[in-house]
Design a protein around this motif. Sequence first.
Motif, PDB file in Angstrom:
ATOM      1  N   PRO A  12     -50.131  83.535 134.232  1.00  0.00           N
ATOM      2  CA  PRO A  12     -50.900  84.166 133.177  1.00  0.00           C
ATOM      3  C   PRO A  12     -50.075  84.397 131.930  1.00  0.00           C
ATOM      4  N   GLN A  13     -50.537  83.847 130.844  1.00  0.00           N
ATOM      5  CA  GLN A  13     -49.915  84.094 129.547  1.00  0.00           C
ATOM      6  C   GLN A  13     -48.411  83.897 129.586  1.00  0.00           C
ATOM      7  N   ASP A  14     -47.986  82.723 130.050  1.00  0.00           N
ATOM      8  CA  ASP A  14     -46.555  82.441 130.095  1.00  0.00           C
ATOM      9  C   ASP A  14     -45.943  82.519 128.706  1.00  0.00           C
ATOM     10  N   LYS A  15     -46.734  82.178 127.710  1.00  0.00           N
ATOM     11  CA  LYS A  15     -46.214  82.207 126.349  1.00  0.00           C
ATOM     12  C   LYS A  15     -47.081  83.107 125.476  1.00  0.00           C
ATOM     13  N   GLY A  16     -46.444  83.647 124.462  1.00  0.00           N
ATOM     14  CA  GLY A  16     -47.181  84.437 123.498  1.00  0.00           C
ATOM     15  C   GLY A  16     -48.005  83.544 122.583  1.00  0.00           C
ATOM     16  N   GLN A  17     -48.760  84.160 121.700  1.00  0.00           N
ATOM     17  CA  GLN A  17     -49.607  83.376 120.803  1.00  0.00           C
ATOM     18  C   GLN A  17     -48.800  82.470 119.895  1.00  0.00           C
ATOM     19  N   ASP A  18     -47.550  82.848 119.606  1.00  0.00           N
ATOM     20  CA  ASP A  18     -46.705  82.025 118.755  1.00  0.00           C
ATOM     21  C   ASP A  18     -45.946  80.971 119.550  1.00  0.00           C
ATOM     22  N   GLY A  19     -46.196  80.878 120.871  1.00  0.00           N
ATOM     23  CA  GLY A  19     -45.547  79.870 121.701  1.00  0.00           C
ATOM     24  C   GLY A  19     -44.234  80.310 122.293  1.00  0.00           C
ATOM     25  N   SER A  20     -43.760  81.531 121.948  1.00  0.00           N
ATOM     26  CA  SER A  20     -42.470  81.982 122.460  1.00  0.00           C
ATOM     27  C   SER A  20     -42.626  82.533 123.873  1.00  0.00           C
ATOM     28  N   LEU A  21     -41.537  82.528 124.645  1.00  0.00           N
ATOM     29  CA  LEU A  21     -41.563  83.135 125.959  1.00  0.00           C
ATOM     30  C   LEU A  21     -41.713  84.639 125.801  1.00  0.00           C
ATOM     31  N   ASN A  22     -42.466  85.253 126.728  1.00  0.00           N
ATOM     32  CA  ASN A  22     -42.716  86.685 126.613  1.00  0.00           C
ATOM     33  C   ASN A  22     -41.459  87.509 126.811  1.00  0.00           C
ATOM     34  N   ARG A  23     -40.591  87.088 127.741  1.00  0.00           N
ATOM     35  CA  ARG A  23     -39.406  87.884 128.015  1.00  0.00           C
ATOM     36  C   ARG A  23     -38.166  87.069 127.669  1.00  0.00           C
ATOM     37  N   ARG A  24     -37.480  86.521 128.680  1.00  0.00           N
ATOM     38  CA  ARG A  24     -36.220  85.842 128.405  1.00  0.00           C
ATOM     39  C   ARG A  24     -35.861  84.919 129.552  1.00  0.00           C
ATOM     40  N   VAL A  25     -34.876  84.100 129.307  1.00  0.00           N
ATOM     41  CA  VAL A  25     -34.324  83.208 130.314  1.00  0.00           C
ATOM     42  C   VAL A  25     -33.070  83.877 130.876  1.00  0.00           C
ATOM     43  N   LEU A  26     -33.005  83.981 132.184  1.00  0.00           N
ATOM     44  CA  LEU A  26     -31.826  84.518 132.863  1.00  0.00           C
ATOM     45  C   LEU A  26     -30.940  83.352 133.252  1.00  0.00           C
ATOM     46  N   ILE A  27     -29.682  83.388 132.829  1.00  0.00           N
ATOM     47  CA  ILE A  27     -28.745  82.290 133.085  1.00  0.00           C
ATOM     48  C   ILE A  27     -27.619  82.821 133.952  1.00  0.00           C
ATOM     49  N   ALA A  28     -27.536  82.342 135.190  1.00  0.00           N
ATOM     50  CA  ALA A  28     -26.459  82.735 136.093  1.00  0.00           C
ATOM     51  C   ALA A  28     -25.305  81.760 135.905  1.00  0.00           C
ATOM     52  N   GLY A  29     -24.246  82.221 135.245  1.00  0.00           N
ATOM     53  CA  GLY A  29     -23.096  81.362 134.990  1.00  0.00           C
ATOM     54  C   GLY A  29     -22.807  81.223 133.520  1.00  0.00           C
ATOM     55  N   GLY A  30     -21.606  81.642 133.127  1.00  0.00           N
ATOM     56  CA  GLY A  30     -21.214  81.591 131.720  1.00  0.00           C
ATOM     57  C   GLY A  30     -20.165  80.541 131.449  1.00  0.00           C
ATOM     58  N   GLY A  31     -20.311  79.372 132.074  1.00  0.00           N
ATOM     59  CA  GLY A  31     -19.423  78.254 131.793  1.00  0.00           C
ATOM     60  C   GLY A  31     -19.948  77.415 130.647  1.00  0.00           C
ATOM     61  N   ILE A  32     -19.495  76.188 130.563  1.00  0.00           N
ATOM     62  CA  ILE A  32     -19.871  75.322 129.440  1.00  0.00           C
ATOM     63  C   ILE A  32     -21.371  75.065 129.426  1.00  0.00           C
ATOM     64  N   GLY A  33     -21.950  74.747 130.586  1.00  0.00           N
ATOM     65  CA  GLY A  33     -23.384  74.474 130.639  1.00  0.00           C
ATOM     66  C   GLY A  33     -24.220  75.694 130.335  1.00  0.00           C
ATOM     67  N   GLY A  34     -23.890  76.826 130.950  1.00  0.00           N
ATOM     68  CA  GLY A  34     -24.670  78.038 130.740  1.00  0.00           C
ATOM     69  C   GLY A  34     -24.620  78.531 129.309  1.00  0.00           C
ATOM     70  N   LEU A  35     -23.438  78.488 128.691  1.00  0.00           N
ATOM     71  CA  LEU A  35     -23.315  78.931 127.301  1.00  0.00           C
ATOM     72  C   LEU A  35     -24.011  77.980 126.341  1.00  0.00           C
ATOM     73  N   THR A  36     -23.921  76.674 126.611  1.00  0.00           N
ATOM     74  CA  THR A  36     -24.633  75.710 125.756  1.00  0.00           C
ATOM     75  C   THR A  36     -26.129  75.946 125.838  1.00  0.00           C
ATOM     76  N   LEU A  37     -26.628  76.244 127.032  1.00  0.00           N
ATOM     77  CA  LEU A  37     -28.048  76.546 127.172  1.00  0.00           C
ATOM     78  C   LEU A  37     -28.415  77.792 126.383  1.00  0.00           C
ATOM     79  N   ALA A  38     -27.647  78.859 126.515  1.00  0.00           N
ATOM     80  CA  ALA A  38     -27.955  80.099 125.800  1.00  0.00           C
ATOM     81  C   ALA A  38     -27.969  79.884 124.289  1.00  0.00           C
ATOM     82  N   LEU A  39     -26.978  79.148 123.778  1.00  0.00           N
ATOM     83  CA  LEU A  39     -26.916  78.887 122.340  1.00  0.00           C
ATOM     84  C   LEU A  39     -28.066  77.986 121.891  1.00  0.00           C
TER      85      LEU A  39
END
Length: 429
Positions: A12-39
């Motif tokens: 239900p309502q995965d995205k807001g009216q503007d298309g953005s995610l309602n909450r956030r993405v949780l990223i387990a791991g702050g290595g090269i891949g995880g940080l590139t994803l966050a950025l």
Amino acid sequence: MNKNHEPSTGSPQDKGQDGSLNRRVLIAGGGIGGLTLALSLHQLGIPSTVFEAATEVGELGVGINILPHSARALMSLGLLGELDDIAIRTRELRYVNHLGQQIWASACGLWGGHDTAQLSIHRGRLHRVLWRAAQARLPADGLRKGHRLQDFTQGSYGVTARFTLADGTEVEERGDVLVGADGIHSALRALLHPADGGIRWQGSQLWRGAVDWPVFEGGDVMLIAADQMAKLTVYPIAEGRSAGTRLTNWVMNGKVATGELPPPRRENWSRPGKLEEVLPFAKRLQLPFLDVEALIRATPQFFEYPECDRDPLSWWSRGRVTLLGDAAHPMYPTGSNGSAQAILDARCLARLLSELAPEAALSAYEAERLPKTAEVVRNNRRGGPERVLDLVAERAPNGFNRLEDVITSAELADIVGGYARLTGLTNPR
């Protein structure tokens, strides 16, 4: 699979009216891949939080190559200039036998017609740039150290991830998506695939180090030399402390077991190496332009760890949960593609999360990236582009007078060029 790990039954309502995610993405791991994803998510207006298991983040590791396709991704994040300042632009890649006879050479990065440079850099310095960029761009609590993923549940509301802190405290965090970017020993992979076959080891040990060393071959060449038992990868990764030197990264690969035994225990990874174990392999390589034994002896401290990977998975994603980088597809460090493929994963997943609802985005991400990376894993097991070294060593163990009598130009082009096409490194122009 635990019922709490099943995909949500509704979205239900995965995205807001503007298309953005309602909450956030949780990223387990702050290595090269995880940080590139966050950025990348931040660049697209999608909030995320990175949960790193380590309590302190330092400059770990030794050398790494940022290949042109991954350099292009980092350039789009506005980071390539800062990385270029602390790296070496790699001009050429050469494969030679144990006597230094050339088997293959190819121009790299800008010299090879790409629109970005290929950068050889200290892994810890690359990580530092990514970490500092995330500190500057993400919200104040966007990077959290000392958070080790333990479990998760998901449903129509999203995902709840449970973390254990360094003092044993447990905390829960909610988000729309959970991404496991937590490396070859991934906790999330173990939760998703409890029957996974585990780490695979074929009996090769790696020794890695870096030391200031006099410039050789122009100071911007990546060199890989091998015979039937030993393989050396060596290249400069930064300016040296004195004129005429470079901080030079070296990796020695030697066969120490048949591969029938299990890999060394986890606590035996990245432990200090011993000269008496690595030097017998170094002495097999008699290169006229580099004293391999002296290079290793001059290194104050170097480390050893087994060359391992895991079998490709049949799936990465369930509902709102997925894997990325080494958690999804750990591979042999052949062809400099481990970090590159993690960066490509991150850019792909961020783009799809900006375009689709969470579950659809993760499904599309898996469909795009899993087959490609699975083939890279399998190809790397066979030697990747460096398989030409194995063939020449097998056919001409004492060297050669004419390379074409040992291996044809068509074989060389098929192996090396085929790998470039497989990994997405073909010239974009």
